[in-house]
Design an enzyme around this catalytic site. Structure first.
Site, mmCIF file in Angstrom:
data_model
loop_
_atom_site.group_PDB
_atom_site.id
_atom_site.type_symbol
_atom_site.label_atom_id
_atom_site.label_comp_id
_atom_site.label_asym_id
_atom_site.label_seq_id
_atom_site.Cartn_x
_atom_site.Cartn_y
_atom_site.Cartn_z
ATOM 1 N N GLU A 133 27.987 46.722 46.592
ATOM 2 C CA GLU A 133 29.202 45.951 45.889
ATOM 3 C C GLU A 133 28.670 44.912 44.731
ATOM 4 O OE1 GLU A 133 32.403 47.062 45.579
ATOM 5 O OE2 GLU A 133 32.356 47.536 47.814
ATOM 6 N N HIS A 134 29.464 45.022 43.807
ATOM 7 C CA HIS A 134 29.072 43.511 42.940
ATOM 8 C C HIS A 134 27.475 43.944 42.409
ATOM 9 C CE1 HIS A 134 32.421 41.135 43.007
ATOM 10 N NE2 HIS A 134 32.649 41.480 44.140
ATOM 11 N N ASP A 176 27.063 46.917 40.522
ATOM 12 C CA ASP A 176 27.098 47.707 39.063
ATOM 13 C C ASP A 176 26.542 46.924 38.058
ATOM 14 O OD1 ASP A 176 29.446 46.343 39.601
ATOM 15 O OD2 ASP A 176 30.844 48.075 38.968
ATOM 16 N N LEU A 188 41.348 51.663 45.078
ATOM 17 C CA LEU A 188 40.848 53.160 45.471
ATOM 18 C C LEU A 188 40.924 54.039 44.458
ATOM 19 C CD1 LEU A 188 42.757 53.539 49.148
ATOM 20 C CD2 LEU A 188 40.433 53.077 48.448
ATOM 21 N N SER A 189 40.719 53.345 43.214
ATOM 22 C CA SER A 189 40.667 53.854 41.959
ATOM 23 C C SER A 189 41.610 54.942 41.419
ATOM 24 C CB SER A 189 39.141 54.803 41.707
ATOM 25 O OG SER A 189 38.445 53.854 41.483
ATOM 26 N N SER A 190 43.065 54.523 41.601
ATOM 27 C CA SER A 190 43.921 55.447 41.031
ATOM 28 C C SER A 190 43.952 55.610 39.721
ATOM 29 C CB SER A 190 45.407 55.169 41.485
ATOM 30 O OG SER A 190 45.879 53.780 40.730
ATOM 31 N N ASP A 209 33.610 53.851 39.084
ATOM 32 C CA ASP A 209 34.907 54.507 39.484
ATOM 33 C C ASP A 209 34.906 55.852 38.686
ATOM 34 O OD1 ASP A 209 35.171 52.280 40.889
ATOM 35 O OD2 ASP A 209 37.071 51.683 39.740
ATOM 36 N N GLY A 228 46.507 50.160 42.812
ATOM 37 C CA GLY A 228 46.230 48.842 42.707
ATOM 38 C C GLY A 228 45.752 48.203 43.913
#
Ligand code: ADP
Ligand code: MG
Length: 371
Positions: free
Chosen positions: A16-17, A19, A108-110, A155, A105
């Site tokens: 996490e964080h 990338d 989960l990358s909609s 994502d 939102g």
């Protein structure tokens, strides 16, 4: 020909964080999907209908200018068209119908699922032979430059490239990736949506990015080596630089360096089917995010603490940028109900809205078929 694109959401399992620090991430697709039906037609008009929003809209491919301000849902579609057209892939008109079970939102990358579905179906309609990674890069370009959301590449890569029963190990420095076995025989991934809106997320995210850049600048002066990102920094470097670094930057940098190492250890754990070690690393990741990187919040901590106290839980952590959104836990399937109840009860005791919980596994990435 009518095209049907089915694209999953994703969860980041660990990394996490990392990338934007040119580090390692490890997402997997989840079995919540966005489905897009694309009916190409002559001309330059795209008509879109979202069942989730129960709204129809249309726009011309000749009228695509990056937006300035808050995006509407159609802007994510216009963004992909803009990115394709500006990269030498002129498009044809089409009618698009969107329906999705990915919560919008929640982290989960909609948005990436929507973008990849649009890119895949319009590229197929025009007979362009674009690889999933090329599409991911174009979609990210659209989200960054047209919509104005400065997200990383994870994502789009995750939803475009993920495979069933696998995690995707992605190196954000060079976009090299490979698959790790994630066969959850008797286990599941429990995704727990805290329902806390990530209102602080944008400003805090930008601040963390700036802190990491500042840590790199300071360490470049302190260490006798060239570093261009925290990816170039080792644990020994962190120790060496500690006394020259403000404590805040030391903690941010240490988290990132440790998290990259955890991702590599997590990859080894999956390669040896060692889910217990994987779970332990998830717990360590959460502690780092909470204590060193300071991007958790009381609701996410309560989910992780409550889950960790339940039997059958191998590991749990917040996932996504933080300050709300979701947590993910790796648990024995037979304990799913107990863990869900415990977390919901804990929230009720605090008078917080009860979380929404999804039982999931590592699902297949984006698919396209002609119908
Ligand atoms: P997420 O974590 O879900 O990706 P984002 O804020 O990045 O959250 O993206 C959510 C946006 O993506 C929505 O506000 C909307 O504009 C668009 N979107 C996602 N799913 C749909 C859908 N089914 N129909 C229309 N727009 C969607
Ligand atoms: Mg998104």
């Amino acid at each position: 020909m009518i095209y049907k694109a089915v694209v999953p959401g994703r969860v980041n399992l660990i990394g996490e964080h990392t990338d934007y620090n040119q580090g390692m991430v490890m997402p997997a697709a989840i079995d919540l999907y966005l489905t897009l039906i694309c009916e190409p037609r002559a001309g330059r008009i795209i008509t879109v209908f979202s069942e989730n929003y129960d709204q129809e809209a249309d726009f011309s491919l000749d009228d695509l200018v990056p937006i300035n301000g808050d995006p509407g849902w159609v802007d994510y579609i216009r963004a992909v068209c803009w990115a394709l057209e500006n990269s030498g892939y002129p498009l044809t008109g089409a009618s698009l119908n969107i329906s999705s079970s990915i919560p919008v939102g929640s982290g989960l990358s909609s948005s990436a699922a929507l973008e990849i579905a649009v890119a895949m179906s319009l590229a197929a309609a025009c007979k362009y032979d674009l690889s999933p990674s090329e599409m991911a890069v174009l979609c990210q370009k659209g989200e960054n430059s047209f919509v104005g959301v400065h997200s990383g590449i994870m994502d789009q890569y995750a939803v475009a490239l993920a495979r069933r029963e696998a995690a995707l190990l992605l190196d954000c420095r060079n976009l090299h990736y490979n698959y790790l076995p994630l066969v959850l025989d008797g286990f599941i991934l429990l995704i727990i949506d805290s329902r806390v809106k990530r209102s602080l997320a944008v400003s805090a995210y930008n601040r963390r990015r700036a802190e990491c850049e500042e840590a790199v600048r300071k360490m470049s002066g302190l260490l006798k080596k060239r570093i261009s990102s925290l990816r170039d920094v080792t644990l020994d470097d962190i120790k060496e630089a500690r006394h020259g670094l403000p404590d805040l930057l030391y903690r941010r940098a240490r988290y990132v360096v440790e998290e990259n190492l955890r991702v590599m250890e997590a990859a080894e754990a999956l390669n040896s089917s060692d889910l217990h070690s994987f779970g332990y690393l998830m717990n360590r990741s959460h502690s780092g995010l909470r204590d060193l990187y300071e991007v958790s919040c009381p609701e996410l901590d309560l989910i992780v603490d409550t889950a960790s106290d339940c039997p059958g839980v191998l590991g749990a952590r917040m996932t996504g940028a933080g300050f709300g959104g979701c947590a993910v836990a790796l648990i024995e399937a037979e304990f799913a109900e107990k863990v869900s109840m415990a977390v919901k009860d804990a929230f009720r005791s605090n008078n917080w809205p009860v979380p929404i919980i999804y039982k999931t596994f590592a699902a297949q990435g984006a698919c396209l078929e002609g119908i």
